[in-house]
Design a protein around this motif. Structure first.
Motif: not given
Length: 72
Positions: A1-10
């Motif tokens: 499990m990772g942390g909160v994503k910073v970048l959007s999928d796009e």
């Protein structure tokens, strides 16, 4: 499990396309160059992140993106 994503999928897709285009031009990116590209995307989109000055110190998770689907 990772942390909160910073970048959007796009934004991740944009990074992957950039990596692939640079590879096709026979220009491998350094970690610093990739971090600067992430910063550019975040700055261009007026995004504020947990990164100091929007500049990631570690971009290991970006290297884990499977780019084989983009390599044509």
């Amino acid at each position: 499990m990772g942390g909160v994503k910073v970048l959007s999928d796009e934004e991740e897709d944009e990074i992957v396309r950039y990596i692939v285009e640079m590879a096709k031009a026979h220009y491998p990116l350094t970690r610093d160059e990739l971090a600067l590209e992430v910063k550019k995307i975040l700055d261009d989109n007026n995004r504020h992140t947990r990164f100091k000055d929007n500049l990631p110190g570690r971009v290991v998770s970006l290297f884990q993106i499977q780019i084989s689907t983009y390599w044509k």
